[in-house]
Scaffold this motif. Structure first.
Motif, short mmCIF file in Angstrom:
data_model
loop_
_atom_site.label_atom_id
_atom_site.label_comp_id
_atom_site.label_asym_id
_atom_site.label_seq_id
_atom_site.Cartn_x
_atom_site.Cartn_y
_atom_site.Cartn_z
N SER A 107 0.84 -1.19 0.00
CA SER A 107 0.00 0.00 0.00
C SER A 107 0.88 1.25 0.00
O SER A 107 2.05 1.20 0.43
CB SER A 107 -0.90 0.01 1.23
OG SER A 107 -0.11 0.14 2.41
N PRO A 108 0.36 2.39 -0.47
CA PRO A 108 1.16 3.63 -0.43
C PRO A 108 1.63 3.97 0.98
O PRO A 108 2.75 4.46 1.16
CB PRO A 108 0.19 4.68 -0.98
CG PRO A 108 -0.75 3.91 -1.84
CD PRO A 108 -0.92 2.58 -1.15
N GLU A 109 0.78 3.73 1.98
CA GLU A 109 1.16 4.03 3.35
C GLU A 109 2.33 3.15 3.80
O GLU A 109 3.27 3.62 4.46
CB GLU A 109 -0.03 3.81 4.29
CG GLU A 109 -1.19 4.77 4.07
CD GLU A 109 -2.05 4.38 2.87
OE1 GLU A 109 -2.91 5.19 2.49
OE2 GLU A 109 -1.87 3.26 2.35
N MET A 110 2.27 1.85 3.43
CA MET A 110 3.34 0.94 3.81
C MET A 110 4.63 1.28 3.06
O MET A 110 5.72 1.20 3.63
CB MET A 110 2.94 -0.50 3.53
CG MET A 110 3.97 -1.53 3.97
SD MET A 110 4.32 -1.47 5.75
CE MET A 110 2.82 -2.27 6.38
N GLU A 111 4.52 1.67 1.81
CA GLU A 111 5.70 2.07 1.05
C GLU A 111 6.39 3.26 1.70
O GLU A 111 7.62 3.30 1.82
CB GLU A 111 5.32 2.40 -0.39
CG GLU A 111 4.95 1.20 -1.23
CD GLU A 111 4.57 1.60 -2.65
OE1 GLU A 111 4.40 2.81 -2.89
OE2 GLU A 111 4.47 0.71 -3.51
N THR A 112 5.59 4.24 2.14
CA THR A 112 6.15 5.42 2.78
C THR A 112 6.82 5.07 4.10
O THR A 112 7.93 5.51 4.41
CB THR A 112 5.05 6.47 3.03
OG1 THR A 112 4.47 6.84 1.77
CG2 THR A 112 5.62 7.71 3.70
N TRP A 113 6.14 4.23 4.91
CA TRP A 113 6.70 3.82 6.19
C TRP A 113 8.00 3.05 5.99
O TRP A 113 8.99 3.27 6.69
CB TRP A 113 5.69 2.97 6.95
CG TRP A 113 6.18 2.54 8.30
CD1 TRP A 113 6.09 3.22 9.47
CD2 TRP A 113 6.88 1.32 8.60
NE1 TRP A 113 6.67 2.52 10.49
CE2 TRP A 113 7.16 1.35 9.99
CE3 TRP A 113 7.27 0.22 7.84
CZ2 TRP A 113 7.83 0.31 10.62
CZ3 TRP A 113 7.94 -0.81 8.47
CH2 TRP A 113 8.22 -0.77 9.84
N GLY A 119 8.20 -2.16 1.04
CA GLY A 119 6.89 -2.06 1.65
C GLY A 119 6.14 -3.36 1.79
O GLY A 119 5.05 -3.39 2.34
N TYR A 161 4.39 -7.44 5.96
CA TYR A 161 3.08 -7.72 6.52
C TYR A 161 3.16 -8.70 7.69
O TYR A 161 4.11 -9.47 7.80
CB TYR A 161 2.14 -8.26 5.44
CG TYR A 161 1.82 -7.22 4.39
CD1 TYR A 161 0.85 -6.26 4.61
CD2 TYR A 161 2.52 -7.20 3.18
CE1 TYR A 161 0.56 -5.30 3.66
CE2 TYR A 161 2.23 -6.24 2.22
CZ TYR A 161 1.26 -5.29 2.46
OH TYR A 161 0.98 -4.34 1.52
#
Length: 238
Positions: A24-30, A102, A105
């Motif tokens: 997800s974009p959020e996971m990529e950023t994190w 990212g 999981y």
């Protein structure tokens, strides 16, 4: 978990990235902020890798685990088990690469509390992976040869491995000289003189002088390693 126990246990623990959706974009950023900057370390354990088949007859290998700590010792640490192959190490690095992108999981990475070198939080990835059945022709072997810069070698069907020292390289890239050792032979100095072929004229004499001095230094290092090996052999025989 013992992979040599019940087949059902293998079915319960196996995970692969083949079925994981895109990050997800959020996971990529994190991951870009917290995981991508971390260095990757390789360590080798005495624990032996295990192989098992699941209830469907598929072959699985449990050859490594990976930890990631966020603290004083922040890093990805790949722990290879005894008997692991070069393909296993490549798979571990691929998992780390995907985690940094990212693909990180909870069904792969479980929260973990580390106590060494100090208490910190992080994650551990300890899973068996389906292997379609390649014939293992190589094995990662821990290097115990004094003077060798490699922590491990790939042994092809039990053949002797090649050891090498760090050596010296010309700052301008004209040559590299280092010592090598294979099998039961001693350390020998080798000179990569490919780039020196283009040198000519007195203006290039300083380069040749540097090359000769570096070769003499590595030659002395090889002789010292061989002397230490002979002394060690003598002490063991006494």
């Amino acid at each position: 978990m013992n992979l040599e126990s019940q087949d059902a246990e293998v079915d319960d623990v196996v995970r692969t990235y083949d079925v994981i959706k895109a990050a997800s974009p959020e996971m990529e950023t994190w991951a870009a902020m917290n995981l991508d900057p971390l260095p990757v370390r390789e360590v080798f354990a005495t624990r032996k890798m295990t192989i098992a088949r699941d209830s469907a007859g598929r072959l699985f290998r449990f050859a490594f685990n990976i930890t990631v700590a966020l603290g004083a010792d922040s890093c990805f640490k790949i722990q290879m088990f005894a008997g692991a192959a070069a393909e296993d190490l490549a798979r571990a690095h691929d998992i780390v690469r995907k985690a940094k992108l990212g693909l990180f999981y909870g069904d792969m990475w479980e929260p973990h509390t580390f106590t060494i070198p100090e208490r910190s939080e992080g994650w551990i990835m300890a899973r068996a992976f389906h292997e379609p059945g390649y014939e293992q022709t190589n094995e990662l072997v821990r290097c115990n040869e004094p003077g060798c810069v490699s922590e491990y070698h790939v042994s092809i069907r039990g053949e002797e491995v090649l050891h090498e020292t760090e050596g010296l390289s010309d700052p301008d890239g004209w040559y590299t000289v280092r010592a090598f050792k294979d099998g039961s032979s001693g350390w020998r100095a080798f000179f990569d003189v490919t780039a020196l072929d283009s040198l000519e004229g007195p203006e290039d004499l300083p380069i040749l002088e540097r090359a000769l001095n570096d070769y003499k230094w590595v030659l002395g290092e090889a002789e010292e390693l061989n002397r230490a090996a002979r002394q060690n052999t003598t002490r063991k025989a006494a």
